[in-house]
Motif scaffolding. Sequence first.
Motif, PDB file in Angstrom:
ATOM      1  N   GLU A 114      12.399 -19.135 -11.184  1.00  0.00           N
ATOM      2  CA  GLU A 114      11.338 -19.449 -10.233  1.00  0.00           C
ATOM      3  C   GLU A 114      11.042 -20.947 -10.200  1.00  0.00           C
ATOM      4  N   GLU A 115      11.130 -21.595 -11.344  1.00  0.00           N
ATOM      5  CA  GLU A 115      10.923 -23.050 -11.352  1.00  0.00           C
ATOM      6  C   GLU A 115      12.005 -23.753 -10.545  1.00  0.00           C
ATOM      7  N   LEU A 116      13.258 -23.312 -10.712  1.00  0.00           N
ATOM      8  CA  LEU A 116      14.354 -23.881  -9.920  1.00  0.00           C
ATOM      9  C   LEU A 116      14.079 -23.711  -8.430  1.00  0.00           C
ATOM     10  N   LEU A 117      13.717 -22.500  -8.021  1.00  0.00           N
ATOM     11  CA  LEU A 117      13.481 -22.240  -6.602  1.00  0.00           C
ATOM     12  C   LEU A 117      12.293 -23.025  -6.076  1.00  0.00           C
ATOM     13  N   GLU A 118      11.277 -23.197  -6.903  1.00  0.00           N
ATOM     14  CA  GLU A 118      10.122 -23.998  -6.481  1.00  0.00           C
ATOM     15  C   GLU A 118      10.529 -25.456  -6.282  1.00  0.00           C
ATOM     16  N   ARG A 119      11.324 -25.983  -7.198  1.00  0.00           N
ATOM     17  CA  ARG A 119      11.767 -27.375  -7.053  1.00  0.00           C
ATOM     18  C   ARG A 119      12.616 -27.548  -5.794  1.00  0.00           C
ATOM     19  N   VAL A 120      13.529 -26.610  -5.567  1.00  0.00           N
ATOM     20  CA  VAL A 120      14.365 -26.684  -4.365  1.00  0.00           C
ATOM     21  C   VAL A 120      13.494 -26.581  -3.112  1.00  0.00           C
ATOM     22  N   SER A 121      12.528 -25.679  -3.137  1.00  0.00           N
ATOM     23  CA  SER A 121      11.695 -25.428  -1.954  1.00  0.00           C
ATOM     24  C   SER A 121      10.848 -26.633  -1.560  1.00  0.00           C
ATOM     25  N   GLN A 122      10.530 -27.496  -2.520  1.00  0.00           N
ATOM     26  CA  GLN A 122       9.791 -28.721  -2.192  1.00  0.00           C
ATOM     27  C   GLN A 122      10.633 -29.681  -1.366  1.00  0.00           C
ATOM     28  N   ILE A 123      11.966 -29.485  -1.388  1.00  0.00           N
ATOM     29  CA  ILE A 123      12.872 -30.410  -0.702  1.00  0.00           C
ATOM     30  C   ILE A 123      13.463 -29.763   0.546  1.00  0.00           C
ATOM     31  N   VAL A 124      13.969 -28.543   0.379  1.00  0.00           N
ATOM     32  CA  VAL A 124      14.514 -27.794   1.518  1.00  0.00           C
ATOM     33  C   VAL A 124      14.206 -26.313   1.327  1.00  0.00           C
ATOM     34  N   ASP A 125      14.254 -25.573   2.410  1.00  0.00           N
ATOM     35  CA  ASP A 125      14.171 -24.119   2.325  1.00  0.00           C
ATOM     36  C   ASP A 125      15.455 -23.626   1.645  1.00  0.00           C
ATOM     37  N   PRO A 126      15.364 -22.872   0.541  1.00  0.00           N
ATOM     38  CA  PRO A 126      16.587 -22.383  -0.111  1.00  0.00           C
ATOM     39  C   PRO A 126      17.533 -21.655   0.842  1.00  0.00           C
ATOM     40  N   ALA A 127      16.990 -21.055   1.885  1.00  0.00           N
ATOM     41  CA  ALA A 127      17.827 -20.341   2.850  1.00  0.00           C
ATOM     42  C   ALA A 127      18.777 -21.281   3.584  1.00  0.00           C
ATOM     43  N   LYS A 128      18.528 -22.579   3.520  1.00  0.00           N
ATOM     44  CA  LYS A 128      19.392 -23.557   4.198  1.00  0.00           C
ATOM     45  C   LYS A 128      20.527 -24.066   3.312  1.00  0.00           C
ATOM     46  N   ILE A 129      20.591 -23.606   2.067  1.00  0.00           N
ATOM     47  CA  ILE A 129      21.678 -24.030   1.179  1.00  0.00           C
ATOM     48  C   ILE A 129      22.998 -23.469   1.700  1.00  0.00           C
ATOM     49  N   ASP A 130      23.981 -24.364   1.853  1.00  0.00           N
ATOM     50  CA  ASP A 130      25.296 -23.954   2.355  1.00  0.00           C
ATOM     51  C   ASP A 130      26.256 -23.589   1.227  1.00  0.00           C
ATOM     52  N   TYR A 131      26.170 -24.310   0.115  1.00  0.00           N
ATOM     53  CA  TYR A 131      27.119 -24.110  -0.979  1.00  0.00           C
ATOM     54  C   TYR A 131      26.382 -24.099  -2.321  1.00  0.00           C
ATOM     55  N   VAL A 132      26.721 -23.151  -3.160  1.00  0.00           N
ATOM     56  CA  VAL A 132      26.256 -23.120  -4.542  1.00  0.00           C
ATOM     57  C   VAL A 132      27.476 -23.374  -5.422  1.00  0.00           C
ATOM     58  N   ILE A 133      27.556 -24.586  -5.960  1.00  0.00           N
ATOM     59  CA  ILE A 133      28.697 -24.965  -6.800  1.00  0.00           C
ATOM     60  C   ILE A 133      28.433 -24.435  -8.211  1.00  0.00           C
ATOM     61  N   THR A 134      29.345 -23.619  -8.700  1.00  0.00           N
ATOM     62  CA  THR A 134      29.203 -23.041 -10.037  1.00  0.00           C
ATOM     63  C   THR A 134      30.320 -23.602 -10.905  1.00  0.00           C
ATOM     64  N   ASN A 135      30.013 -24.693 -11.592  1.00  0.00           N
ATOM     65  CA  ASN A 135      31.022 -25.346 -12.419  1.00  0.00           C
ATOM     66  C   ASN A 135      31.394 -24.530 -13.648  1.00  0.00           C
ATOM     67  N   HIS A 136      30.501 -23.617 -14.042  1.00  0.00           N
ATOM     68  CA  HIS A 136      30.706 -22.870 -15.290  1.00  0.00           C
ATOM     69  C   HIS A 136      29.765 -21.672 -15.263  1.00  0.00           C
ATOM     70  N   VAL A 137      30.268 -20.504 -15.644  1.00  0.00           N
ATOM     71  CA  VAL A 137      29.521 -19.261 -15.459  1.00  0.00           C
ATOM     72  C   VAL A 137      28.644 -18.898 -16.659  1.00  0.00           C
ATOM     73  N   GLU A 138      28.719 -19.611 -17.766  1.00  0.00           N
ATOM     74  CA  GLU A 138      27.874 -19.287 -18.912  1.00  0.00           C
ATOM     75  C   GLU A 138      26.411 -19.207 -18.453  1.00  0.00           C
ATOM     76  N   PRO A 139      25.641 -18.244 -18.976  1.00  0.00           N
ATOM     77  CA  PRO A 139      24.323 -17.952 -18.399  1.00  0.00           C
ATOM     78  C   PRO A 139      23.314 -19.096 -18.414  1.00  0.00           C
ATOM     79  N   ASP A 140      23.491 -20.106 -19.275  1.00  0.00           N
ATOM     80  CA  ASP A 140      22.556 -21.233 -19.208  1.00  0.00           C
ATOM     81  C   ASP A 140      22.787 -22.075 -17.966  1.00  0.00           C
ATOM     82  N   HIS A 141      23.932 -21.862 -17.290  1.00  0.00           N
ATOM     83  CA  HIS A 141      24.233 -22.612 -16.066  1.00  0.00           C
ATOM     84  C   HIS A 141      24.261 -21.740 -14.822  1.00  0.00           C
ATOM     85  N   SER A 142      24.322 -20.430 -15.010  1.00  0.00           N
ATOM     86  CA  SER A 142      24.425 -19.546 -13.838  1.00  0.00           C
ATOM     87  C   SER A 142      23.399 -18.427 -13.847  1.00  0.00           C
TER      88      SER A 142
END
Length: 398
Positions: free
Chosen positions: A57-85
């Motif tokens: 929720e903190e991540l989404l709140e930070r993103v939402s202050q800049i853009v609507d998350p629904a406008k994200i085109d790409y989610v780059i997942t450099n590594h799938v370990e749960p601390d990053h994904s």
Amino acid sequence: MLNQIEIARGVYYVGAVDWNLRDFHGYNTPRGVTYNSYLIVDEKICLIDNVKAPYSEELLERVSQIVDPAKIDYVITNHVEPDHSGSLPKLMERAPQAKVVLTNQGRDEVIKYYGKEYDFMTVKQGDVLDIGRNKLHFVPLPMLHWPDSMATFMEGENILFSNDAFGQHFCTSKRFDDENELPVALYEAAKYYANILMPFGKLVVRALDKVSSLPLSMIAPSHGLIWRSHIKDILAAYKRWGSGENRERVVIVYDTMWGSTEQMARRILDGVASTGVEVRLMRISTTELSDVALAVLEAGGILLGSSAHNSGPLATMAAASSYLQGLKPQNKLGGAFGAFGWNGGAQERLEAGLAASGITAALPSLFLKWTADKAELQQCFEFGQQFGEKVKEANRKD
């Protein structure tokens, strides 16, 4: 309203700072842990990595202050370990139209781990994603430190989003290396490397070859500080660590039951010190394994000492030996010592552990019955002297 941090033109830090975490799957983290995530606002909007699930929720709140998350085109997942994904499921609920960009191995891991199929875009070495003013180049780094691992280089702002490479477990309200004390940042980077990346030294050297020619303005890892003023320092450190360069340093890791092995350890330490070699004594029952790994990182020599217990070493030393086997430290000399009573067994287990770690035995082991007398204490001192000289000789050859 959360603090908004723009690290470069159109690039925002939207991660989370876990100030109170003190154990990162066995790695002690007295300075806490960060889960760094970066939002790029260009003609296309990209999120580079995300955060551990409790901070979704903190991540989404930070993103939402800049853009609507629904406008994200790409989610780059450099590594799938749960601390990053870990936030990926909640993030994709808010951005269902986004493409999830990752390696082919990463795709398989996401499906298995989260049990969901997304609009995947798998990438390989040389693939480029044009997002407008900037272009994203993908740099697979398999086994640094998972098979899926990769880095993303943003041409334009010249930022390398390096995921686990070049990271540190270090919480601070300031995001950049030059806003914090460099010795602390390098200390935490060394500790991170020692415990996470040490087994992959040869692969680290190859990875450096991939990124060294890039025009880097920043290295933005997924843990800790962003490097912008001391990029050469961290690259040089990784080259040194990945190549297995050592100092004239000996680490004595031991545990004792009734004090005899400790008495030996202290006399051996004096012998090593008499050769001019730096030496450190670490009783494992009062020392974190991750701190031992850091001490070992640039040490030329490792001595393991234990009392005998149940026909083997003390359990604490068995654990230390196992930890070293997993880390596979490069170019080290080693040895074993300890005291025993009516039965032995520690010697064979410690010697086998050193061999399994890839550590070369420099001297025959030194094990004494019960407690050392005056002559045996002299023997311990001489054992330390001989080992110190072996480490000096190996360092000169290197």
